[in-house]
Design an enzyme around this catalytic site. Structure first.
Site, PDB file in Angstrom:
ATOM      1  N   ASP A  24       0.736  -1.167  -0.020  1.00  0.00           N
ATOM      2  CA  ASP A  24       0.036  -0.207  -0.082  1.00  0.00           C
ATOM      3  C   ASP A  24       0.936   1.096  -0.189  1.00  0.00           C
ATOM      4  O   ASP A  24       1.915   1.426   0.560  1.00  0.00           O
ATOM      5  CB  ASP A  24      -0.924  -0.125   1.263  1.00  0.00           C
ATOM      6  CG  ASP A  24      -2.127   0.899   1.125  1.00  0.00           C
ATOM      7  OD1 ASP A  24      -2.311   1.368   0.119  1.00  0.00           O
ATOM      8  OD2 ASP A  24      -2.695   1.026   2.123  1.00  0.00           O
ATOM      9  N   ARG A  28       0.097   7.760  -2.731  1.00  0.00           N
ATOM     10  CA  ARG A  28       0.552   8.642  -1.879  1.00  0.00           C
ATOM     11  C   ARG A  28       1.911   9.029  -2.199  1.00  0.00           C
ATOM     12  O   ARG A  28       2.739  10.051  -2.483  1.00  0.00           O
ATOM     13  CB  ARG A  28       0.467   8.462  -0.399  1.00  0.00           C
ATOM     14  CG  ARG A  28      -0.922   8.876   0.064  1.00  0.00           C
ATOM     15  CD  ARG A  28      -1.159   8.019   1.557  1.00  0.00           C
ATOM     16  NE  ARG A  28      -1.493   6.611   1.335  1.00  0.00           N
ATOM     17  CZ  ARG A  28      -1.356   5.630   2.320  1.00  0.00           C
ATOM     18  NH1 ARG A  28      -1.141   6.045   3.459  1.00  0.00           N
ATOM     19  NH2 ARG A  28      -1.723   4.524   2.085  1.00  0.00           N
ATOM     20  N   GLU A  71     -12.020  -4.752  -4.982  1.00  0.00           N
ATOM     21  CA  GLU A  71     -12.661  -3.426  -4.388  1.00  0.00           C
ATOM     22  C   GLU A  71     -11.962  -2.459  -5.457  1.00  0.00           C
ATOM     23  O   GLU A  71     -12.540  -1.393  -5.494  1.00  0.00           O
ATOM     24  CB  GLU A  71     -12.251  -2.992  -3.119  1.00  0.00           C
ATOM     25  CG  GLU A  71     -13.388  -3.787  -2.190  1.00  0.00           C
ATOM     26  CD  GLU A  71     -12.822  -5.516  -1.903  1.00  0.00           C
ATOM     27  OE1 GLU A  71     -11.566  -5.462  -1.700  1.00  0.00           O
ATOM     28  OE2 GLU A  71     -13.729  -6.227  -1.565  1.00  0.00           O
ATOM     29  N   ASN A  72     -10.761  -2.633  -5.955  1.00  0.00           N
ATOM     30  CA  ASN A  72      -9.874  -1.693  -6.851  1.00  0.00           C
ATOM     31  C   ASN A  72     -10.622  -1.116  -8.179  1.00  0.00           C
ATOM     32  O   ASN A  72     -10.058  -0.363  -8.613  1.00  0.00           O
ATOM     33  CB  ASN A  72      -8.607  -2.480  -6.927  1.00  0.00           C
ATOM     34  CG  ASN A  72      -7.568  -2.365  -5.736  1.00  0.00           C
ATOM     35  OD1 ASN A  72      -6.781  -3.058  -5.734  1.00  0.00           O
ATOM     36  ND2 ASN A  72      -7.953  -1.317  -4.674  1.00  0.00           N
ATOM     37  N   TRP A  73     -11.559  -2.105  -8.350  1.00  0.00           N
ATOM     38  CA  TRP A  73     -12.432  -1.649  -9.711  1.00  0.00           C
ATOM     39  C   TRP A  73     -13.090  -0.407  -9.386  1.00  0.00           C
ATOM     40  O   TRP A  73     -13.512   0.407 -10.528  1.00  0.00           O
ATOM     41  CB  TRP A  73     -13.374  -2.690 -10.216  1.00  0.00           C
ATOM     42  CG  TRP A  73     -12.826  -4.083 -10.413  1.00  0.00           C
ATOM     43  CD1 TRP A  73     -12.797  -5.228  -9.796  1.00  0.00           C
ATOM     44  CD2 TRP A  73     -12.070  -4.557 -11.660  1.00  0.00           C
ATOM     45  NE1 TRP A  73     -12.327  -6.229 -10.318  1.00  0.00           N
ATOM     46  CE2 TRP A  73     -11.823  -5.829 -11.617  1.00  0.00           C
ATOM     47  CE3 TRP A  73     -11.803  -3.873 -12.841  1.00  0.00           C
ATOM     48  CZ2 TRP A  73     -11.077  -6.634 -12.410  1.00  0.00           C
ATOM     49  CZ3 TRP A  73     -11.209  -4.508 -13.841  1.00  0.00           C
ATOM     50  CH2 TRP A  73     -10.991  -5.814 -13.633  1.00  0.00           C
ATOM     51  N   ARG A 198      -5.361  -2.087   8.808  1.00  0.00           N
ATOM     52  CA  ARG A 198      -6.447  -3.111   8.264  1.00  0.00           C
ATOM     53  C   ARG A 198      -5.813  -4.095   7.309  1.00  0.00           C
ATOM     54  O   ARG A 198      -4.907  -3.895   6.682  1.00  0.00           O
ATOM     55  CB  ARG A 198      -7.547  -2.302   7.908  1.00  0.00           C
ATOM     56  CG  ARG A 198      -7.260  -1.328   6.893  1.00  0.00           C
ATOM     57  CD  ARG A 198      -8.564  -0.476   6.336  1.00  0.00           C
ATOM     58  NE  ARG A 198      -7.893   0.537   5.386  1.00  0.00           N
ATOM     59  CZ  ARG A 198      -7.922   1.581   5.402  1.00  0.00           C
ATOM     60  NH1 ARG A 198      -7.784   2.350   6.774  1.00  0.00           N
ATOM     61  NH2 ARG A 198      -7.352   2.412   4.418  1.00  0.00           N
ATOM     62  N   GLU A 211       1.021 -13.708  12.349  1.00  0.00           N
ATOM     63  CA  GLU A 211       1.506 -12.324  12.718  1.00  0.00           C
ATOM     64  C   GLU A 211       1.355 -11.133  11.908  1.00  0.00           C
ATOM     65  O   GLU A 211       1.482 -11.349  10.624  1.00  0.00           O
ATOM     66  CB  GLU A 211       2.941 -12.437  13.307  1.00  0.00           C
ATOM     67  CG  GLU A 211       3.280 -13.601  14.299  1.00  0.00           C
ATOM     68  CD  GLU A 211       2.496 -13.221  15.583  1.00  0.00           C
ATOM     69  OE1 GLU A 211       2.877 -12.277  15.935  1.00  0.00           O
ATOM     70  OE2 GLU A 211       2.379 -14.296  16.264  1.00  0.00           O
TER      71      GLU A 211
HETATM   72  C1  FPP Z   1      -2.023   0.191  -3.399  1.00  0.00           C
HETATM   73  O1  FPP Z   1      -1.307   1.738  -3.261  1.00  0.00           O
HETATM   74  C2  FPP Z   1      -1.572  -0.560  -4.452  1.00  0.00           C
HETATM   75  C3  FPP Z   1      -2.375  -0.991  -5.392  1.00  0.00           C
HETATM   76  C4  FPP Z   1      -3.790  -1.062  -5.419  1.00  0.00           C
HETATM   77  C5  FPP Z   1      -1.539  -1.669  -6.565  1.00  0.00           C
HETATM   78  C6  FPP Z   1      -0.372  -2.489  -6.073  1.00  0.00           C
HETATM   79  C7  FPP Z   1       0.322  -2.727  -7.245  1.00  0.00           C
HETATM   80  C8  FPP Z   1       1.571  -2.754  -7.329  1.00  0.00           C
HETATM   81  C9  FPP Z   1       2.456  -2.660  -6.302  1.00  0.00           C
HETATM   82  C10 FPP Z   1       2.378  -2.671  -8.695  1.00  0.00           C
HETATM   83  C11 FPP Z   1       2.472  -3.878  -9.426  1.00  0.00           C
HETATM   84  C12 FPP Z   1       2.688  -5.299  -8.903  1.00  0.00           C
HETATM   85  C13 FPP Z   1       2.881  -6.114  -9.767  1.00  0.00           C
HETATM   86  C14 FPP Z   1       2.821  -7.526  -9.222  1.00  0.00           C
HETATM   87  C15 FPP Z   1       3.287  -5.887 -10.805  1.00  0.00           C
HETATM   88  P1  FPP Z   1      -2.633   2.679  -3.362  1.00  0.00           P
HETATM   89  O2  FPP Z   1      -2.831   3.086  -4.809  1.00  0.00           O
HETATM   90  O3  FPP Z   1      -3.845   2.353  -2.661  1.00  0.00           O
HETATM   91  O4  FPP Z   1      -1.831   3.881  -2.618  1.00  0.00           O
HETATM   92  P2  FPP Z   1      -2.436   4.897  -1.792  1.00  0.00           P
HETATM   93  O5  FPP Z   1      -3.322   4.310  -0.557  1.00  0.00           O
HETATM   94  O6  FPP Z   1      -1.390   5.843  -1.319  1.00  0.00           O
HETATM   95  O7  FPP Z   1      -3.375   5.476  -2.690  1.00  0.00           O
END
Ligand code: FPP
Length: 246
Positions: A24, A28, A71-73, A198, A211
């Site tokens: 995550d 940011r 949920e990311n959609w 979370r 853990e």
């Molecule tokens: C969460 O950060 C990250 C994601 C939803 C995408 C995760 C993807 C990657 C790390 C890149 C690619 C992975 C692979 C396997 C190629 P966020 O966008 O929610 O960050 P924020 O909370 O700061 O907005």
């Protein structure tokens, strides 16, 4: 990553065999640099390679990473399309290195909603790396813990209806056989970066005894050194798994 015998020299005693990571903070990280969110996702993708490469020396055999949730959609169409394109390019670009480095790649999550070209690349990478066993990398893509349990329950119910499974024999050992993770051990350590404490629907069933480490570092800044520190810290924890200390 080398294939020398010296690997796992830095592995702590009682270290985690399976680490799961909620990556995550990409958005940011990018925004703090005045850049678009996708810039952060690209930087995050580069980190994945380093963390996979660090696993053998740390004694981590299984690494599971949360790349895209059910949920990311809900994110903007631009961000979703950018992430899907990143996943396609990542697989195409990294396939050779992953294969050569002995990494077995698996994907968990519901593939039905994913683009066909992406699914074809995922299938191909799973097959191409299926003989590898140095590190087991599982990428959760369109994954949600509740969705996984619901899909598992549906298949289990179908087996009951078909007379293949006796409902009276369904127990804690039965359901996990229907989960996407059926071939994997449960995670020992779950890490979430970016300061949020979370679990966001990640490996709900599987993490019952894991853990947790919630750390402030944003995913693109998550270095192999930080990773090693968390793995070493795990080895010092007193894990009773519901029992009492000997
Ligand atoms: C969460 O950060 C990250 C994601 C939803 C995408 C995760 C993807 C990657 C790390 C890149 C690619 C992975 C692979 C396997 C190629 P966020 O966008 O929610 O960050 P924020 O909370 O700061 O907005």
């Amino acid at each position: 990553m080398t294939t020398s015998d010296s690997e796992s020299s830095a592995a702590p005693e009682n270290g985690p065999k399976h680490v799961a990571i909620i990556m995550d903070g990409n958005g940011r990280w990018a925004q703090s640099r005045g850049r678009p969110r996708l810039f952060g996702h690209h930087a995050g993708a580069k980190r994945v390679r380093q963390i996979v490469e660090a696993c053998p020396d740390l004694g981590v055999k299984y690494l599971t990473i949360f790349a895209f949730s059910t949920e990311n959609w809900k994110r903007t169409q631009v961000e979703v399309a950018g992430l899907m394109s990143l996943f396609r390019r990542y697989i195409a670009k990294e396939a050779r290195a992953l294969k050569a480095e002995g990494v077995r790649v698996r994907f968990i999550g519901d593939r039905v909603r994913l683009d066909k070209k992406l699914v074809a690349l995922m299938d191909e990478l799973e097959v191409e790396t299926s003989e590898n066993e140095r590190v087991h990398l599982t990428i959760a893509l369109n994954y949600g813990g509740r969705d996984e349990v619901a899909r598992a329950t549906k298949r289990l119910a179908q087996d009951v209806a078909a007379g293949k499974l006796d409902p009276g024999e369904v127990d804690e050992e039965t359901l996990p056989r229907y989960l996407d993770t059926y071939v994997l051990p449960d995670p020992d350590l779950v890490i979430r970066t970016s300061g949020e404490a979370r679990i966001s629907n990640f490996l709900l069933w599987q993490s019952a005894y894991a853990e947790y480490e919630f750390i402030d570092t944003l995913w693109p800044d998550f270095s192999p050194e930080i990773y090693a520190g968390l793995v070493e810290g795990f080895g010092k924890r007193d894990r009773r798994l519901g029992g009492v200390k000997a």
